[in-house]
Design a protein around this motif. Structure first.
Motif, mmCIF file in Angstrom:
data_model
loop_
_atom_site.group_PDB
_atom_site.id
_atom_site.type_symbol
_atom_site.label_atom_id
_atom_site.label_comp_id
_atom_site.label_asym_id
_atom_site.label_seq_id
_atom_site.Cartn_x
_atom_site.Cartn_y
_atom_site.Cartn_z
ATOM 1 N N ALA A 96 0.842 -1.206 0.000
ATOM 2 C CA ALA A 96 0.000 0.000 0.000
ATOM 3 C C ALA A 96 0.873 1.250 0.000
ATOM 4 C CB ALA A 96 -0.927 -0.006 1.210
ATOM 5 N N ARG A 97 1.934 1.218 0.782
ATOM 6 C CA ARG A 97 2.858 2.358 0.815
ATOM 7 C C ARG A 97 3.496 2.564 -0.562
ATOM 8 N NH1 ARG A 97 5.003 7.176 1.462
ATOM 9 N NH2 ARG A 97 7.258 7.202 1.534
ATOM 10 N N TYR A 99 2.402 1.655 -3.431
ATOM 11 C CA TYR A 99 1.361 2.130 -4.367
ATOM 12 C C TYR A 99 1.247 3.654 -4.292
ATOM 13 C CZ TYR A 99 -3.373 3.370 -5.813
ATOM 14 O OH TYR A 99 -4.451 3.989 -6.388
ATOM 15 N N GLN A 100 1.185 4.170 -3.061
ATOM 16 C CA GLN A 100 1.013 5.625 -2.902
ATOM 17 C C GLN A 100 2.214 6.375 -3.467
ATOM 18 O OE1 GLN A 100 -1.752 6.873 -2.141
ATOM 19 N NE2 GLN A 100 -2.875 5.493 -0.787
ATOM 20 N N HIS A 105 2.171 10.087 -4.337
ATOM 21 C CA HIS A 105 1.812 10.530 -2.986
ATOM 22 C C HIS A 105 2.812 10.025 -1.945
ATOM 23 C CE1 HIS A 105 -1.886 12.624 -3.756
ATOM 24 N NE2 HIS A 105 -2.285 11.640 -4.538
ATOM 25 N N ARG A 108 2.060 9.865 1.870
ATOM 26 C CA ARG A 108 1.132 8.892 2.479
ATOM 27 C C ARG A 108 1.907 7.646 2.919
ATOM 28 N NH1 ARG A 108 -4.482 9.373 1.466
ATOM 29 N NH2 ARG A 108 -5.022 11.138 0.149
ATOM 30 N N TYR A 109 1.962 7.430 4.194
ATOM 31 C CA TYR A 109 2.718 6.280 4.705
ATOM 32 C C TYR A 109 2.020 5.551 5.855
ATOM 33 C CZ TYR A 109 3.855 9.390 8.532
ATOM 34 O OH TYR A 109 3.739 10.222 9.613
ATOM 35 N N THR A 111 -0.808 3.458 8.002
ATOM 36 C CA THR A 111 -1.934 2.528 7.851
ATOM 37 C C THR A 111 -2.828 2.692 9.071
ATOM 38 O OG1 THR A 111 -0.566 0.964 6.660
ATOM 39 C CG2 THR A 111 -2.648 0.139 7.523
ATOM 40 N N ALA A 196 -2.088 6.048 3.995
ATOM 41 C CA ALA A 196 -1.905 5.252 2.776
ATOM 42 C C ALA A 196 -2.989 4.189 2.673
ATOM 43 C CB ALA A 196 -0.535 4.577 2.788
ATOM 44 N N ALA A 197 -3.389 3.640 3.827
ATOM 45 C CA ALA A 197 -4.314 2.499 3.803
ATOM 46 C C ALA A 197 -5.079 2.411 5.113
ATOM 47 C CB ALA A 197 -3.536 1.204 3.571
ATOM 48 N N VAL A 230 -7.423 6.398 -0.072
ATOM 49 C CA VAL A 230 -6.799 5.491 0.904
ATOM 50 C C VAL A 230 -7.107 4.054 0.478
ATOM 51 C CG1 VAL A 230 -6.956 4.733 3.323
ATOM 52 C CG2 VAL A 230 -6.958 7.175 2.769
#
Ligand SMILES: Cc1ncc(COP(=O)(O)O)c(C=O)c1O
Length: 447
Positions: A96-97, A99-100, A105, A108-109, A111, A196-197, A230
């Motif tokens: 997920a990180r 991906y951002q 982005h 965005r880190y 969760t 991020a998620a 997100v």
């Protein structure tokens, strides 16, 4: 020691009914010879190759089968295989990180996650877990992550924080709004979100004991995540691969026509039914495409990713689940299934004085104990009531999964029950009678 169907025999020859599915692991039953045969066959061909050098036919075929099993929302996605739940959660958090970062982005880190959740025992997984007992002594090691990554409330209707009387029909939305607020304030400065998620268990696992969310809540959560960019990670380590009566539990809330759905599914436990250490991260096309169009490679790996022998086990388990319609057998909402029989038998436990709540879905159920039913006050934690019930059940040849902390992370006792889907109505009747007797015995033992 050996196992067959729902039974396990210990080294002394004592027989137990595995009403916990070990720890919500075993769906197909113990001792299924075709699984060990598939593993041996794979080991004889090639026991292991490293994923930096080779992919394997078993990995390719099984990934395709799993994507199809995960359904329409995962068409065109990809699967990342690991050795279990915690490894898979670490993988999902990093995916997920990345991906951002790939979509521009880098801020965005974080969760975000929920209180009273459990996502695994490695430090990343523990940082997003809310299970107080399991993470307390490691908090100094988790430092920044725990301070920055918000844990929002979760609907737990038996002890609703909003004291509602309508089964959380409306307050599900209030819990979802809490997530939206956490996303908006995640960087503490009010500008771009650092989230991020968001990770969640569709049906709460061990920590709360099979709490099913109120209708509408997860759809709102998914819409909020979508609106704020997100990623939504469904931790189906316990609930995936049939345990709840659907391929994945999220299928109850995000059918194939739903326009929102999780972006990443995490599976383990039932994926191999315990025949080999195995986990999987199933990523949707959106995530896979972003990385393919960006740096082109996921910066992550374990030596034993996609171990061929574990994959052979998982693939054979999936075939067994499908050929024997074990997902259908685990559907507690369909009359005549073993899951429906199990539900009916468990609901009768509400007659026991120490039982406050019986909840769950499919073949994943929780029984919560209380010292006083009217006030719902728990037993003092030091009495370890759920441990007493489990010990009494063990003496009677019944295995259950005792937990504490459902009220506030420390007090509150419950059992998690998750038998293999091959359990028979006779075995259910015997088990629930023995469980009722164990509960009474535990109560008597308090003096
Ligand atoms: C929902 C959930 N996520 C993650 C994990 C961690 O999985 P493992 O114990 O295989 O590392 C568990 C284990 O119980 C779980 O129930």
């Amino acid at each position: 020691m050996r196992g067959e169907g729902v039974y396990i025999w210990d080294a002394e020859g004592q027989r137990y009914v595995d009403l916990a599915g070990s720890a919500a692991v075993n769906l197909i039953g113990h001792g299924v010879a075709e699984i060990s045969a598939a593993m041996a066959e794979q080991a004889a061909k090639v026991e292991f190759v490293h994923t930096s050098q080779f992919t394997t036919p078993v990995a390719e075929a099984y990934a395709e089968e799993l994507l199809a099993f995960a359904g329409e929302h995962f068409r065109g996605g990809a699967v990342y295989f690991t050795c279990g739940g915690s490894e898979s959660i670490e993988t999902a958090l990093k995916l997920a990180r990345q991906y951002q970062v790939e979509i521009g982005h880098p801020e965005r880190y974080q969760t975000l996650s929920r209180q009273q959740s459990y996502h695994g025992s490695t430090l990343g997984a523990l940082s997003v877990s809310g299970n107080r007992r399991r993470r307390e002594i490691y908090l100094p090691m988790l430092r920044g992550m725990v301070k920055e990554f918000a844990h929002v409330g979760m609907p737990y209707c038996y002890r609703c924080a909003f004291d509602c009387t309508d089964g959380c029909r409306n307050c599900g939305q209030q819990y979802a709004a809490e997530l939206e607020q956490a996303i908006e304030t995640s960087n503490g400065e009010g500008s771009n979100s650092a989230a991020a998620a968001f990770i969640f268990e569709p049906v709460s696992g061990a920590t709360l004991g099979a709490v099913v969310p109120p209708s509408g809540y997860l759809q709102s959560v998914a819409e909020i995540c979508r609106r704020h960019g997100v990623l939504l990670i469904a931790d189906e380590v316990m609930t995936g691969v049939g345990r709840t009566g659907r391929n994945f539990a999220v299928d109850y809330w995000f059918g194939k026509d739903s326009d929102v759905a999780p972006d990443i599914l995490v599976a383990a436990k039932g994926l191999s039914s315990g025949y080999a250490p195995l986990g999987a991260v199933i990523a949707s096309r959106k995530v896979v495409d972003a990385i393919a169009a960006g740096s082109g490679a996921f910066l992550h790996g374990f030596t034993y990713n996609a171990h061929p022998v574990s994959l052979a086990a998982g693939r054979a388990v999936l075939r067994r689940v499908q050929e024997n319609n074990l997902v259908g057998a685990a559907d507690s909402g369909r009359a005549g299934t073993v899951a429906a029989v199990f539900k009916e038998a468990l609901v009768r436990l509400r007659e026991e004085e120490a039982v406050g709540d019986v909840r769950g879905i499919g073949l994943l159920w929780g029984v919560e104990f209380v010292a006083d039913r009217a006030s719902k006050s728990p037993f003092p934690a030091e009495q370890n009531f759920s441990g007493r019930v489990a010990a009494a059940a063990l003496k009677r040849g019944l295995l259950v999964y005792p937990m504490q902390g459902s009220v506030d992370g420390v007090s509150g006792d419950h059992l998690l029950l998750a038998p293999p889907a091959v359990i028979t109505p006779e075995q259910i009747a015997w088990s629930v009678d023995e469980l009722a007797a164990s509960i009474r015995e535990a109560q008597l033992s308090l003096g």
